[in-house]
Write a protein that holds these residues in place. Structure first.
Motif, PDB file in Angstrom:
ATOM      1  N   GLU A 159      12.343  -6.612   3.451  1.00  0.00           N
ATOM      2  CA  GLU A 159      11.201  -7.521   3.580  1.00  0.00           C
ATOM      3  C   GLU A 159       9.905  -6.753   3.827  1.00  0.00           C
ATOM      4  OE1 GLU A 159      15.031  -9.302   4.979  1.00  0.00           O
ATOM      5  OE2 GLU A 159      13.842  -7.534   5.565  1.00  0.00           O
ATOM      6  N   ALA A 160       9.985  -5.616   4.527  1.00  0.00           N
ATOM      7  CA  ALA A 160       8.797  -4.801   4.766  1.00  0.00           C
ATOM      8  C   ALA A 160       8.288  -4.212   3.457  1.00  0.00           C
ATOM      9  CB  ALA A 160       9.114  -3.695   5.767  1.00  0.00           C
ATOM     10  N   LEU A 161       9.199  -3.801   2.585  1.00  0.00           N
ATOM     11  CA  LEU A 161       8.803  -3.244   1.293  1.00  0.00           C
ATOM     12  C   LEU A 161       8.151  -4.307   0.418  1.00  0.00           C
ATOM     13  CD1 LEU A 161      12.014  -1.124   0.593  1.00  0.00           C
ATOM     14  CD2 LEU A 161       9.900  -0.423   1.724  1.00  0.00           C
ATOM     15  N   LEU A 162       8.725  -5.500   0.411  1.00  0.00           N
ATOM     16  CA  LEU A 162       8.130  -6.582  -0.375  1.00  0.00           C
ATOM     17  C   LEU A 162       6.761  -6.961   0.175  1.00  0.00           C
ATOM     18  CD1 LEU A 162      11.319  -8.823  -0.832  1.00  0.00           C
ATOM     19  CD2 LEU A 162      10.253  -7.308  -2.521  1.00  0.00           C
ATOM     20  N   GLY A 163       6.642  -6.990   1.496  1.00  0.00           N
ATOM     21  CA  GLY A 163       5.363  -7.310   2.111  1.00  0.00           C
ATOM     22  C   GLY A 163       4.301  -6.281   1.778  1.00  0.00           C
ATOM     23  N   ALA A 164       4.694  -4.996   1.783  1.00  0.00           N
ATOM     24  CA  ALA A 164       3.748  -3.939   1.430  1.00  0.00           C
ATOM     25  C   ALA A 164       3.296  -4.066  -0.012  1.00  0.00           C
ATOM     26  CB  ALA A 164       4.398  -2.575   1.669  1.00  0.00           C
ATOM     27  N   SER A 221      -1.725  -4.787   6.909  1.00  0.00           N
ATOM     28  CA  SER A 221      -2.196  -5.019   5.531  1.00  0.00           C
ATOM     29  C   SER A 221      -3.537  -4.323   5.300  1.00  0.00           C
ATOM     30  CB  SER A 221      -2.314  -6.524   5.257  1.00  0.00           C
ATOM     31  OG  SER A 221      -3.425  -7.088   5.941  1.00  0.00           O
ATOM     32  N   ASN A 222      -4.400  -4.318   6.294  1.00  0.00           N
ATOM     33  CA  ASN A 222      -5.673  -3.597   6.183  1.00  0.00           C
ATOM     34  C   ASN A 222      -5.434  -2.091   6.041  1.00  0.00           C
ATOM     35  OD1 ASN A 222      -7.355  -5.821   6.274  1.00  0.00           O
ATOM     36  ND2 ASN A 222      -7.548  -5.778   8.509  1.00  0.00           N
ATOM     37  N   LEU A 223      -4.473  -1.576   6.791  1.00  0.00           N
ATOM     38  CA  LEU A 223      -4.156  -0.155   6.705  1.00  0.00           C
ATOM     39  C   LEU A 223      -3.671   0.206   5.307  1.00  0.00           C
ATOM     40  CD1 LEU A 223      -3.739   2.583   8.194  1.00  0.00           C
ATOM     41  CD2 LEU A 223      -1.393   1.811   8.660  1.00  0.00           C
ATOM     42  N   ASN A 262      -5.714   2.549   2.323  1.00  0.00           N
ATOM     43  CA  ASN A 262      -5.115   3.820   1.878  1.00  0.00           C
ATOM     44  C   ASN A 262      -4.171   3.519   0.717  1.00  0.00           C
ATOM     45  OD1 ASN A 262      -5.865   5.822   4.293  1.00  0.00           O
ATOM     46  ND2 ASN A 262      -5.313   3.827   5.144  1.00  0.00           N
ATOM     47  N   LYS A 263      -4.708   2.884  -0.316  1.00  0.00           N
ATOM     48  CA  LYS A 263      -3.888   2.306  -1.378  1.00  0.00           C
ATOM     49  C   LYS A 263      -3.038   3.345  -2.107  1.00  0.00           C
ATOM     50  CE  LYS A 263      -5.273  -1.356  -3.271  1.00  0.00           C
ATOM     51  NZ  LYS A 263      -5.975  -2.431  -4.023  1.00  0.00           N
TER      52      LYS A 263
END
Length: 588
Positions: free
Chosen positions: A87-92, A186-188, A192-193
């Protein structure tokens, strides 16, 4: 064009306003504070960077912890949190794709949703510990006030109030802080895309490999989809609950003895004083657990011998309860209705129905007076109609002036003596059928009453010194060994009080059926305990026990390990059939 001046960070700087705008003057104090803060930040860059990274790390830990949080206390291990949540990967990936405003909105909403999921997981932990099952988000909210009452009775009003306030604050903080943490992360990522995209792709490859190869650490899979699985589980539970409600309404309308004429209900027990008694938390663990069993088994054997000297004999077996750890009313209603009542919706449905209860069968026959002794009831109890009781006595109708023993409003010995004084000893034109619910073995098992001379019971004030000398709930409630030891003592007390009452006041026509409503909580019975409870039928008249000779039950008050085990919902029909009731089914 008019010119307006307003204060900036430097008071002497002016700016010409555009036409159509109104003047805005920022308070000097606010400007000064902002200026000082900016100056402080400029002068302490290392500290600012440290704070920023600390907040970011805390946000990451909070989110990852919530994504990996199990719903059982027994699964809380460090290795549980050393996993890669998909879920963290999908969120990122979503955060790296969306424009700023949609990204922030999605981050805030998903963060609040993750906070809500965390709350449900915490509730699950509590329900698994105390009730041996998941928290049902459709039905179980109404149990929370009961939990507060339990804490108040066990630990005091101050602790209950503090716990309630703490729970509310925790809920608000989880929802708000989780949302802020997601926005921060999300801002981070967005800032740093390039690095974030590479890192996300690399982590995704690792997750896929771990999943495909089923890699584990200490038996725990490294690739996790815990949060998604929890959401799916909750959704299935909601769907199943809604379906079960409709299905059970149909089941409750079918009754094997629903149309049996009064004259054909329990004819083989006519003239007997019937007593159906539930002992709180009297479960299989009390008889077979290595900690509790020695004392409880010795008590059961001693009481079997004492009753035999008084002319009483018993047979005992096992029933599998519909509940565990609590919600005693589900066990009571399952036993008496012959239906499997394992949730609040089923309970409400059957209580509002005309389904025949076992005690109701005695009332319907017209051959018995029917009463209830309910020391645990402290408010209106409309369920008495379902149980066929012409009257009942609650906690405030038995003249008790002694102290409460945590949740239990009065000692079992006192409740039984008042049953004798107020109901059982009265001269009647009919025999008496009684439903008695005993409460002294209710958790937290501190303090525990002790037996006193029956003639000295009075109004119960004699128990004050016993109460004051007893253990405090706080002394044992967090200790499994102490809780086990005190639980065993409480069962010994309840069994002794009930069987001494029978020995003292029973006669040739007395028939006692007593059983447990459920097993004690996992802290006492263990995480893998059965749902079985003991049940015994005791009588002087040998014909009463002869009627159940083919059941395979054990002689005496202690059922053998290999004695028959029935579902609790099977008892009503087996009992009615054994004592001569003729089936006349009622169908939908």
């Amino acid at each position: 064009m008019p010119v307006f001046t307003r204060l900036r960070q430097q008071p002497d700087t002016t700016e010409t306003a555009t036409e159509g705008t109104s003047p805005e003057v920022e308070p000097a104090a606010r400007v000064t504070l902002r200026t000082r803060f900016a100056d402080w930040r400029a002068g302490h860059p290392a500290v600012v960077r440290g704070v920023r990274w600390t907040v970011t790390v805390l946000a990451a830990v909070l989110v990852l912890g919530a994504l990996l949080l199990p719903n059982k206390e027994s699964a809380l291990h460090l290795r549980t949190f050393a996993r890669i949540p998909v879920e963290a990967l999908l969120g990122a990936a979503v955060a790296l794709t969306l424009p700023r405003r949609p990204r922030l909105a999605v981050a805030a909403v998903s963060g609040a949703a993750l906070g809500a999921l965390t709350i449900l997981n915490l509730l699950d932990m509590g329900f698994w510990e105390y009730l041996g099952r998941h928290f049902n988000p459709v039905l179980d909210w109404e149990l929370l006030p009961d939990a507060q009452s339990y804490v108040k009775d066990s630990m005091g009003a101050t602790v209950a109030t503090a716990a309630t306030i703490g729970a509310v604050v925790l809920v608000v903080l989880l929802l708000a802080v989780m949302a802020l943490a997601m926005v921060r992360l999300s801002n981070l990522l967005a800032g740093n895309k390039q690095i974030a995209t590479r890192g996300t792709l690399a982590a995704a490859v690792v997750w896929v490999l771990c999943s495909a190869l089923s890699l584990q650490m200490a038996g725990v899979p490294l690739a996790s989809d815990r949060a998604a699985g929890a959401v799916v589980l909750q959704a299935k539970g909601v769907r199943q609950t809604l379906k079960d409600e409709a299905d059970f309404q149909k089941i409750a309308k079918v009754d094997k003895f629903g149309n049996t004429p009064p004259s054909q209900l329990v004819p083989d027990l006519r003239g007997k004083d019937m007593i159906f008694t539930f002992i709180e938390s009297y479960g299989r663990s009390a008889i077979e657990d290595p900690v509790e069993a020695p004392g409880v088994d010795a008590t059961l054997d001693a009481r079997t011998e004492a009753l035999a000297k008084a002319g009483f004999h018993a047979k005992s077996g096992w029933l599998t309860s519909a509940t565990y750890g609590g919600s005693s009313w589900l066990g009571h209603s399952t036993t008496m209705s012959g239906l499997w009542i394992d949730n609040q919706q089923r309970y409400r449905t059957v209580m509002a129905s005309d389904h025949l209860s076992l005690t109701g069968a005695f009332a319907k026959s017209g051959a018995w007076d029917t009463v209830g002794i309910m020391p645990g009831v402290q408010k209106a109890w409309p369920e008495s109609k379902f149980y066929g009781l012409s009257s009942y006595r609650n906690a405030f109708q038995m003249g008790y002036k002694g102290p409460k023993f945590s949740w239990s409003t009065m000692p079992d010995q006192y409740a039984l003596q008042q049953f004798q004084t107020l109901e059982h000893s009265k001269k009647r034109s009919k025999p008496l059928m009684s439903l008695v619910i005993l409460t002294s073995s209710h958790q937290p098992w501190a303090p525990i009453p002790k037996m006193v001379p029956w003639n000295d019971l009075g109004d119960g004030s004699i128990f004050k010194s016993i109460h004051d000398a007893g253990k405090k709930p706080a002394d044992i409630i967090t200790s499994s060994p102490k809780s086990q030891a005190e639980y065993g003592k409480s069962v010994q007390y309840s069994v002794t009080a009930l069987t001494e009452w029978l020995e003292r006041y029973g006669n040739d026509n007395t028939v006692l059926v007593f059983l447990g409503d459920h097993q004690p909580i996992a802290r006492v019975s263990g995480n893998h305990a059965s749902r079985d409870v003991p049940i015994s039928i005791v009588a002087k008249d040998p014909k009463v026990l002869d009627k159940i000779s083919d059941w395979g039950w054990t002689d005496g008050l202690r059922p053998a390990h290999n004695a028959p085990v029935w579902k609790m919902s099977a008892f009503r029909d087996k009992f009615l059939t054994a004592y001569g009731s003729t089936p006349h089914p009622k169908k939908d």
